[in-house]
Design an enzyme around this catalytic site. Structure first.
Site, short mmCIF file in Angstrom:
data_model
loop_
_atom_site.label_atom_id
_atom_site.label_comp_id
_atom_site.label_asym_id
_atom_site.label_seq_id
_atom_site.Cartn_x
_atom_site.Cartn_y
_atom_site.Cartn_z
CE LYS A 1 -4.20 -1.84 0.45
NZ LYS A 1 -5.15 -1.72 -0.66
CB CYS B 1 -5.56 -7.90 4.47
SG CYS B 1 -6.08 -7.47 2.80
#
Lengths: 385, 596
Positions: free
Chosen positions: B369, B526
């Site tokens: 990210k 995740c």
């Protein structure tokens, strides 16, 4: 101990390899293996694993595919006998591979040729083509292929060699499983030294008895030696095993031999005072063939440093004791020589070499202590001053 | 399947274990601790660090206990004189090539080498320091991952992670002997190679040779800057993992404490990525239905199966390795990147702030990210949409630095708006979650009924199997979705890029007829992300997943399309899914990248 030097001619003797094979193919694998076991032949690469047992283990594995590998990655400093064997009697090597194939039930054989011997490739490929045709004509399903190394010493270690053949980085594997169970492409594999395969062929030819009668109880037969260093007779000799180093030096020395490095860089250094009671063989000091003689003009410090530089570079680098240990031994003797570290630091290094010997992953790291300790023990003053 | 039992003795204590058990596992069963460095539960055996060596009675050599299976009658000593000397030597050798600036190190207190050194108290070590000044160079080319070779102990855990779990092999062993090290293709900087920034190597690095690029100081700077309005968003998977940084069990749900901690850190507003996860479902669900309509009704040549685009590691993987499938990726931005532009447009207007003075920080379980936020196309708001990305671990550090006693915090709730979410948003954190959330909404939109699974729990898409497949028969549809009547919607889910690669190869060979594929770059999704607390194992990840599904069950709303703030967002700002504003702010495109 044998009390004389006896020259033998089994390896380089020209024979009709096809008729030997023809005779062998009529026998069962068990009979072939039994003869090899009976002969007492042990691996000629240096480690000395009983060849017949290796073949038996590989034979006993159940598998759709098995392999024979001829280890021609002759990288040990001071060893050059496999080059001569491959140059002079390549057909005997190929026949030895086919014999092994018959014994263990493999239909494919590979020669792993060290990169520096690539000048032999053309000739060997020619011989292989011819041999494969001959095998076909004899209705024996066996083909030989050749693979080139890329110059890493560690790829002479059998599992690193297989990793290299599979296209991976040449790093030794964990054992067990052993190659006879889980070898090339995870199939049962018998990997033998060039010379071992030729001896096996000669045992099939002449029977185990003639081989057994040579050498000693622990070291049957003869062995091809690569003799170099301070000698007027440098070269390749096939000698009966079990001789004393004193006899050897008497035959090959220049009259001023102060030490002999037996078994190459990873072998042992024997000082003059020990020549008499040192046997060349598995009961004494084994060798893959390398015998390096040094006279009194040589600095044993320089020799040790050369060896350590070699190992520092040729360690594959994966395991800690070998990768870092080699660097520490080299830096350590340099520091002692320069007076940066006290002479007693050599004791710490010797303890370290013991750890390398018992905790390294493969034979490379395990054997660096051999030259280190034997040179430091015998020539301590040359290292320090 | 019954296994043969093997009897052996460890430190003279008899033990009987299954055939194939390693000596290490057998010793652990008897509560004998054997130190390890190259060993990791997620990875194949290496046996190269050698700190786990043990003595086998009668053997000349020591044995690597992690790499050796037990055999009948074996007698093992895990702490003999030989073992102790060897182990001490090995640790000391590792330290001679290690940049042991522990007190200044990012991993101080979290380093496995430090832990072993602590046990052996290698104070006055005798051997020569091998590290040279030129070795003390960090590769900081990547916005996500810092590689520091001076900290590397060559255990190859990163190499095995990159090759076997992720099928990327950005990291490999090069050279030999004293020059052996872990490097990239042609020794290129990390930012110029095939690295997906997934950070799985960081999770498995025993030292600080691989760490995230930290932005803690930059974030504190903007928090302290009174002219900046700093909003923070928290990803779904962080709330079941951040507790581990404070000694809590993996999977402990600490959403309320995390929100409270963020407020105490000084963030002006604490908002939730789960909100944009819900929004993703609306956009992505509609995109899927549109693609299906175009394929089934209009007969257009549409890229199917559609593939999820929430995982930036997966996106970069596709760009490098399967560029021919870029059209199959949903054009939806990830929830993080949907949040950014909405915060700096819709939200800024609502709270009457100048977007130029706004800073968007995200707390992510992810290192990719960090890279994603830097992508040049992520500027839909006219500003950099997401300014700083912190990992779960970095948030843990910030909370400690600020002197906040995390475990004693009272639960607090997210701010509004962009803070409300449903259970469907939460489950984005676990593998299969996006699929489940999408099915919960899409099925209901098309049929007017809830998905036919007990309590909305679509069990077939859950769990840790590498590639999961499921199919739902669509029946009795609403009139406007007539073309879907009787269609069996086929879906597949992969997590971990090696599994994704296996699935992609099937798609490429035309051996798969899925409509929709969910891929998460990290093993288990995740919750197993590269920014999550260390260590990670399958057991830990399963606990985190359980936490995620527990959180979902406790939410008042569990379907994205019922999120009132999402409904309001469409009414007041976006107007319709896949509309003009959505296109500008919430959708993106992808670029092929070279394979090397």
């Amino acid at each position: 101990m044998k009390n004389k030097i006896k020259k033998v001619d089994l390896i380089f003797e020209k024979v009709d390899h096809l008729s030997i094979l023809k005779k062998a193919f009529e026998r069962t694998s068990d009979e072939i293996i039994l003869d090899v076991i009976d002969s007492g032949l042990r691996g000629r690469g240096g480690a000395g694993f009983p060849t017949g047992l290796k073949w038996k283990f590989a034979k006993n594995e159940e598998s759709d595919q098995k392999y024979v590998i001829c280890n021609a990655d002759e990288g040990e400093p001071g060893t050059f006998k496999d080059r001569e064997i491959l140059t002079n009697v390549p057909e005997k090597v190929l026949a030895g591979m086919a014999l092994c194939g018959k014994a263990i039930g493999a239909t494919e054989g590979y020669i792993y040729l060290r990169a520096e011997y690539n000048f032999l490739l053309g000739m060997l490929n020619e011989k292989i083509r011819e041999f494969n045709k001959q095998m076909k004509n004899m209705n024996f399903e066996f083909s030989v292929f050749i693979r080139s190394g890329s110059g890493a010493y560690v790829c002479g270690e059998e599992t690193a060699l297989m990793e290299s053949m599979e296209g991976h980085r040449g790093e030794p594997r964990n054992k067990p499983p052993f190659p006879t169970q889980h070898g090339y492409l995870a199939k049962p594999t018998s990997i033998n030294n060039v010379e071992t395969l030729v001896f096996a062929l000669m045992i099939a030819n002449l029977g185990p008895t003639m081989f057994k009668e040579l050498g000693t109880f622990d070291s049957r037969g003869s062995k091809v030696f690569s003799i170099s260093g301070d000698t007027p007779k440098a070269g390749i000799y096939e000698l009966e095993l079990g001789m004393s180093l004193e006899d050897f030096v008497h035959e090959f020395g220049d009259g001023d031999t102060k030490a002999v490095q037996v078994g190459g860089a990873s072998g042992f250094c024997v000082a003059r005072k020990h020549f008499k009671d040192t046997v060349i063989g598995f009961e004494g000091i084994p060798t893959g063939g390398s015998m390096m003689l040094f006279n009194s003009t040589r600095s044993m410090y320089n020799i040790l440093k050369d060896y350590l530089e070699f190992f520092e570079e040729e360690s594959c680098g994966q395991c800690t004791p070998c990768r870092v240990g080699c660097q520490q031994l080299l830096k350590g003797v340099e520091a002692v020589k320069k007076g940066i570290k006290p002479a007693t630091y050599l004791n710490e290094l010797q303890k370290l070499s013991e750890t390398m010997k018992i905790a390294s992953k493969c034979g490379l790291g395990q054997s660096v202590g051999n030259p280190f300790n034997s040179i430091v023990n015998n020539f301590r003053e040359e290292i320090i001053y | 399947m019954s296994k043969f039992k093997v009897n052996l003795k460890i430190n003279n204590i008899p033990v009987s274990v299954d055939e194939g058990t390693t000596i290490l596992e057998a010793a652990r069963k008897l509560n004998f601790n054997i130190p390890t460095l190259c060993h990791h539960d997620d990875l194949c055996v290496a046996g190269n660090c050698r700190v786990c060596v043990v003595e086998q009675k009668g053997a000349r050599l020591l044995t690597a206990s992690c790499a050796t299976p037990v055999s009948e009658g074996m007698e093992i000593l895990t702490n003999s004189m030989k073992v102790r000397q060897a182990r001490k030597h090995i640790v000391e050798l590792l330290l001679t090539e290690h940049n042991a600036d522990c007190t200044k190190c990012f991993k101080n207190g979290h380093c496995e080498l430090q832990e072993i050194s602590n046990e052996y108290r290698i104070g006055d070590h005798v051997f020569i320091d091998l590290l040279q000044e030129k070795d003390r160079v960090q590769d900081i080319s990547s916005p996500a991952i810092v590689k520091d070779d001076s900290k590397c102990i060559r255990c190859q855990r990163c190499v095995r992670t990159c090759a076997h779990l992720q099928a990327v092999s950005a990291l490999a062993v090069t050279h030999k002997g004293n020059k052996m090290r872990i490097s990239t293709f042609l020794d290129k900087p990390m930012n110029d190679v095939i690295c997906t920034n997934c950070g799985q190597c960081i999770n498995r690095c025993p030292t600080a040779a691989l760490t995230e690029r930290s932005y803690i100081d930059q974030v504190f700077d903007v928090i302290y800057d009174p002219s900046k309005f700093v909003v923070v968003q928290t990803a779904p998977a962080t709330r079941v993992a951040i507790g581990e940084e404070f000694g809590l069990e993996p999977g402990t749900r600490v959403t309320g404490k995390m929100v409270a901690a963020l407020r105490r850190l000084g963030f002006d507003k604490v908002l939730d990525t789960d909100f944009t996860a819900d929004l993703t479902i609306i956009e992505e669900g509609n995109e899927l239905l549109r693609r299906l309509k175009e394929a089934l009704v209009d007969g257009k040549d549409v890229a199917l199966p559609m593939m999820t685009s929430c995982s930036p590691g997966w996106i970069k993987f596709q760009e490098h390795l399967y560029p021919e499938f870029l059209d199959n990726l949903s054009t939806c931005k990830s929830p993080q990147q949907m949040f950014g532009p909405l915060a700096k447009t819709y939200y800024a207007e609502k709270v009457n702030k100048n977007p130029a003075d706004m800073i968007v920080v995200s707390i992510m379980p992810c290192t990719a990210k960090k890279f994603e936020a830097e992508r040049p196309e992520m500027r839909g708001s006219g500003y950099k949409d997401v300014d700083f990305v912190l990992t779960t671990r970095e948030l843990g550090m910030m909370i400690k630095q600020a002197g906040i006693d995390f475990n004693k915090l009272e639960n607090e709730g997210y701010d509004s708006i962009l803070g409300d979410s449903t259970g469907a948003g939460v489950i984005f954190g676990a593998t299969g979650g996006v699929m489940e959330a999408a099915l919960r909404s899409a099925y209901e939109i098309v049929t007017g009924r809830e998905v036919p699974f007990s309590n909305l729990n679509i069990k077939p898409v859950r769990g840790m199997e590498g590639v999961k497949e499921a199919a739902i028969k669509i029946k009795d549809v609403k009139p406007e979705w007539k073309f879907l009547e009787g269609v069996e919607l086929k879906v597949a889910i992969a997590h971990g890029l090696a599994n994704a690669k296996a699935l992609m190869d099937r798609v490429k060979e035309g051996k798969a007829d899925f409509h929709f594929i969910e891929v998460m770059a990290c093993p288990s999704g995740c919750i197993g992300g590269g920014g999550q607390p260390i260590p990670t194992t399958m057991e830990i990840r399963k606990k985190r997943a359980a936490g995620i599904y527990d959180e979902d069950e406790h939410m008042a709303l569990r379907k994205s399309h019922e999120n009132p703030e999402v409904i309001e967002l469409y009414e007041k700002f976006l107007h319709e899914p896949l509309g003009h504003r959505s296109h500008d702010l919430l959708h993106t495109h992808y670029y092929p990248r070279k394979r090397h």
